[in-house]
Design a protein around this motif. Structure first.
Motif, PDB file in Angstrom:
ATOM      1  N   TYR A 220       0.912  -0.927  -0.537  1.00 19.01           N
ATOM      2  CA  TYR A 220       0.340   0.412   0.135  1.00 19.01           C
ATOM      3  C   TYR A 220       0.931   1.283   0.112  1.00 19.01           C
ATOM      4  CZ  TYR A 220      -3.465   3.147   1.771  1.00 19.01           C
ATOM      5  OH  TYR A 220      -4.488   3.976   2.283  1.00 19.01           O
TER       6      TYR A 220
ATOM      7  N   SER B 118       0.955  -2.314   6.365  1.00 17.02           N
ATOM      8  CA  SER B 118      -0.414  -3.166   5.343  1.00 17.02           C
ATOM      9  C   SER B 118      -0.334  -4.694   5.690  1.00 17.02           C
ATOM     10  CB  SER B 118      -0.351  -1.791   3.767  1.00 17.02           C
ATOM     11  OG  SER B 118      -0.122  -2.795   3.008  1.00 17.02           O
ATOM     12  N   THR B 119       1.657  -5.418   5.792  1.00 18.47           N
ATOM     13  CA  THR B 119       1.331  -6.532   4.959  1.00 18.47           C
ATOM     14  C   THR B 119       2.741  -6.642   6.438  1.00 18.47           C
ATOM     15  OG1 THR B 119       3.715  -5.732   3.685  1.00 18.47           O
ATOM     16  CG2 THR B 119       1.538  -6.293   3.482  1.00 18.47           C
TER      17      THR B 119
ATOM     18  N   GLY C 245      -6.894  -6.109   8.277  1.00 16.66           N
ATOM     19  CA  GLY C 245      -6.137  -6.115   7.019  1.00 16.66           C
ATOM     20  C   GLY C 245      -6.526  -4.260   6.253  1.00 16.66           C
ATOM     21  N   LEU C 246      -5.155  -4.127   5.055  1.00 14.03           N
ATOM     22  CA  LEU C 246      -4.968  -2.875   4.893  1.00 14.03           C
ATOM     23  C   LEU C 246      -4.895  -2.895   3.422  1.00 14.03           C
ATOM     24  CD1 LEU C 246      -4.989   0.188   5.168  1.00 14.03           C
ATOM     25  CD2 LEU C 246      -2.665  -0.194   5.736  1.00 14.03           C
ATOM     26  N   HIS C 247      -4.051  -4.107   3.166  1.00 12.51           N
ATOM     27  CA  HIS C 247      -3.795  -3.810   1.724  1.00 12.51           C
ATOM     28  C   HIS C 247      -5.510  -4.551   0.759  1.00 12.51           C
ATOM     29  CE1 HIS C 247      -1.936  -5.685  -1.787  1.00 12.51           C
ATOM     30  NE2 HIS C 247      -0.492  -5.196  -1.575  1.00 12.51           N
ATOM     31  N   LYS C 248      -5.563  -3.992  -0.128  1.00 12.27           N
ATOM     32  CA  LYS C 248      -6.594  -3.526  -0.336  1.00 12.27           C
ATOM     33  C   LYS C 248      -7.054  -5.125  -1.579  1.00 12.27           C
ATOM     34  CE  LYS C 248      -6.406   0.270  -1.891  1.00 12.27           C
ATOM     35  NZ  LYS C 248      -5.087   1.837  -3.096  1.00 12.27           N
ATOM     36  N   GLU C 249      -6.094  -6.069  -1.935  1.00 14.26           N
ATOM     37  CA  GLU C 249      -6.759  -7.235  -2.434  1.00 14.26           C
ATOM     38  C   GLU C 249      -6.910  -8.535  -1.266  1.00 14.26           C
ATOM     39  OE1 GLU C 249      -3.466  -8.060  -5.153  1.00 14.26           O
ATOM     40  OE2 GLU C 249      -3.055  -6.101  -5.677  1.00 14.26           O
TER      41      GLU C 249
ATOM     42  N   ALA D 158      -7.637  -7.573   1.665  1.00 10.35           N
ATOM     43  CA  ALA D 158      -7.597  -7.002   3.679  1.00 10.35           C
ATOM     44  C   ALA D 158      -8.610  -7.937   4.603  1.00 10.35           C
ATOM     45  CB  ALA D 158      -8.677  -5.638   3.609  1.00 10.35           C
ATOM     46  N   THR D 159      -9.593  -8.417   3.741  1.00 11.28           N
ATOM     47  CA  THR D 159     -11.010  -9.362   4.565  1.00 11.28           C
ATOM     48  C   THR D 159      -9.569 -10.616   5.233  1.00 11.28           C
ATOM     49  OG1 THR D 159     -11.476 -10.582   2.622  1.00 11.28           O
ATOM     50  CG2 THR D 159     -12.118  -8.127   3.346  1.00 11.28           C
TER      51      THR D 159
ATOM     52  N   TYR E 274      -6.896 -10.955   6.840  1.00 12.91           N
ATOM     53  CA  TYR E 274      -5.978 -10.891   7.898  1.00 12.91           C
ATOM     54  C   TYR E 274      -5.662  -9.946   8.771  1.00 12.91           C
ATOM     55  CZ  TYR E 274      -3.805  -6.845   5.454  1.00 12.91           C
ATOM     56  OH  TYR E 274      -2.879  -5.900   5.030  1.00 12.91           O
TER      57      TYR E 274
ATOM     58  N   ARG F 121      -3.674  -6.852  12.022  1.00 14.86           N
ATOM     59  CA  ARG F 121      -2.407  -6.760  11.619  1.00 14.86           C
ATOM     60  C   ARG F 121      -2.100  -6.591  13.614  1.00 14.86           C
ATOM     61  NH1 ARG F 121      -1.718  -1.553   8.678  1.00 14.86           N
ATOM     62  NH2 ARG F 121      -4.405  -1.528   9.416  1.00 14.86           N
TER      63      ARG F 121
END
Lengths: 385, 385
Positions: free
Chosen positions: B94, B146-147, B338-342, B344-345, B347, B349
């Protein structure tokens, strides 16, 4: 009594003294910027900004962004005007010069209409300037912190709507919002930018910008992309709209603790907005009368050009700020030295805003006037004047 | 016991929990930004930033500016690269995408070298990319919030000096400074930008940027003026130099209260910089082992790509963050979705930085791991998994 540690009273034209509740609300434990509790507080704070500006227009849009007041200049310059377009700066001092530099950074062609020190340009001169070129925007410093000169925002806005209706009216309200009347919708303004640490009475670190539907429209219909990333209206607009609609949203992490402080102070201020302006005027009149009694001439010569949240006073011939400020400090009072380059050593500045004005139990203003009288006498005596 | 009001423990990848002393020092009474007391504190804080980066180079220059971490991208993009010059973005999620957008706003030609989700590009690929064009600068996200992917800053910097020695090495350290080792001089970096609210343990609202002599030289030898006003190195450089030399100076009002908080936390951190990295590594290893025991796979698959201040974990098949986060909250623990668009649902953090890591008496990490175990079991049971 204050819950704060004992300290000298800060009476400069910002930052200013804090109300205890404001400072306490800033000590908030760590919070996620997207948690429901904070989202609600941030959303409410945006709505309180509307109230502060006496605005009910649904197309108007407030912004609260982590940054100094200066960041508001970038927000205007990078979004509301494009490279090669014209800006007219009504220049009443230091801050007009700097706003002009910011506009030029983003490619605007800037014309300064410069008033003599301590004065503002008459409306006829503004009208003549407006008729010379097509201006995308006009800027004015509501109160120039360097001189205490008050601009005629309402008059200029009316004039612009009459002679150049598409020109955006941009007000630098860093030293005015919270102590000078602003009726955002009624006066038909397009942008007022300010900071948290002056008459709003919050610690420094928040750039606050109120924009009209016309300004947002200008930002959205640009032919070229915005000139900045952090100061991009396009990047912040959905964030502000979401928070005010109680939805979490992310572009950059908001300064959660400062937002709590702003929420507290705006809740206090907006309980009686006209009353706040009235008491600032009343106390300002008292300060200016006391200064006159001490034989001190104001930089802002004409009464209609005098700000209500600060007073810039020439020192008697033969004295410089360093002769007087230590005497004030000895008496627990902090004033500021001059800031306008050409005459900085000739005057001092007394900020009378916020809780020092609205809470007479503190005695800040009376103490300061007494200290000023004594410190002046002492300085004159030391210099044999 | 904490002096703060009772609250759930914030264990997201920033903002993070505050040490009591940090929060208390922020409640400082109003101060002039040019008064001797504040000038000293601000100057010392700049010197502490040098210590945090293990830098003794006299040409290196720290900046502390009112703003979010994002403002650091503008500082880099508006000063260290000019319109039409090339930037290589080592993209691990991100924040690489967004930094690229910021660079493009100021006219850079951006090439993204994109790693697969949860990984970083191998040095051979970076080397091949560097040899394709002449790059003014290369950016890498030290830890992608994000990851949780950790970049090899030292390795990339060595590579750049070998194959493209004039390219500026720019590190986005928002989620790494304070929890990951950075030896600014030794690794020969040119800019590391960060924010106050992550591993540094201060409330949000400060953009902190460390620059090399080479970076300052690049800013000063531009053929075109800087692209921003508030984010202009030329405007801030003399201010930072003056404050560190104990001289008051004005460009825009610094956020005095936040600077006090930063001073306090940096004093704590710099008492033992290597020890701080060691304990973050130790606690991170413990968290990652516990996650593995619960059958949770990390987004950052390879151990050398795993950050030490946060852990991003895939949830078991069939669960989304909304199944697990409320169970954690019920147990007084806040993780992030989660934050990474692809993905996000898929994971959650867990941020393990700052006082939650360095003060084991708080029990934050053990409580969080116990809560995670219970919340997961509960969520699986509810879904019949």
């Amino acid at each position: 009594m204050s819950a704060q540690a004992p300290h000298n009273t800060l009476l400069i034209p910002g930052p200013i003294e804090f109300d205890d509740a404001v400072l306490q609300s800033m000590s908030h434990y760590a919070e996620s910027h997207v948690a429901p509790g904070f989202v609600k507080v941030f959303g409410e704070t945006l709505t309180l900004v509307r109230k502060l500006f006496q605005s009910t227009s649904p197309t108007a849009q407030p912004f609260i962004i982590s940054g100094s007041g200066t960041l508001g200049w970038d927000l205007v310059s990078a979004n509301l005007i494009e490279r090669g377009e014209n800006a007219l700066v009504l220049n009443t001092g230091y801050f007009g010069d700097s706003f002009g530099q910011c506009l030029e950074t983003y490619g605007a062609n800037v014309t300064h209409l410069k008033a003599p020190i301590g004065d503002r340009s008459p409306l006829e001169e503004v009208e003549a300037a407006l008729k010379e070129k097509s201006y995308k925007l006009i800027t004015l410093t509501h109160v120039d912190t360097s001189t205490g000169v008050l601009s005629d925002v309402k008059g200029v806005a009316q004039l612009v709507r009459r002679v150049s209706p598409d020109t955006l009216v941009v007000v630098d309200g860093v030293c005015s919002v919270g102590s000078e009347e602003i009726a955002f919708d009624e006066w038909d303004l397009d942008a007022v930018l300010t900071a948290s640490q002056k008459a709003i009475g919050c610690p420094p670190g928040l750039s606050i910008v109120m924009t009209s539907g016309r300004a947002i429209q200008a930002a959205q219909s640009r032919k070229t992309p915005p000139g900045a990333y952090y100061a991009s209206i396009a990047n912040w607009l959905p964030i502000m709209q979401n928070y005010e609609n109680n939805k979490p949203s992310y572009f950059a992490t908001p300064p959660t603790q400062l937002v709590h402080a702003l929420h507290t102070t705006l809740t206090q201020i907006t309980a009686d907005v006209p009353g706040r302006f009235a008491i600032h005027t009343e106390v300002s009149n008292k300060v200016k009368a006391a200064a006159a009694e001490l034989g001190l001439k104001q930089l802002a010569a004409r009464p209609e050009c005098q700000a209500h949240g600060m007073t810039a006073m020439y020192l008697p011939e033969g004295l410089v700020p360093a002769d007087v400020l230590p005497g004030l400090l000895k008496r627990g009072v902090i004033f500021a030295a001059g800031l306008h380059k050409e005459i900085a050593t000739k005057y001092i500045r007394f900020g009378h805003m916020g809780v020092s004005v609205t809470d007479p139990k503190r005695g800040d203003i009376d103490n300061a006037l007494a200290a000023l009288k004594e410190a002046l006498a002492e300085a004159k005596q030391a210099k044999g004047l």
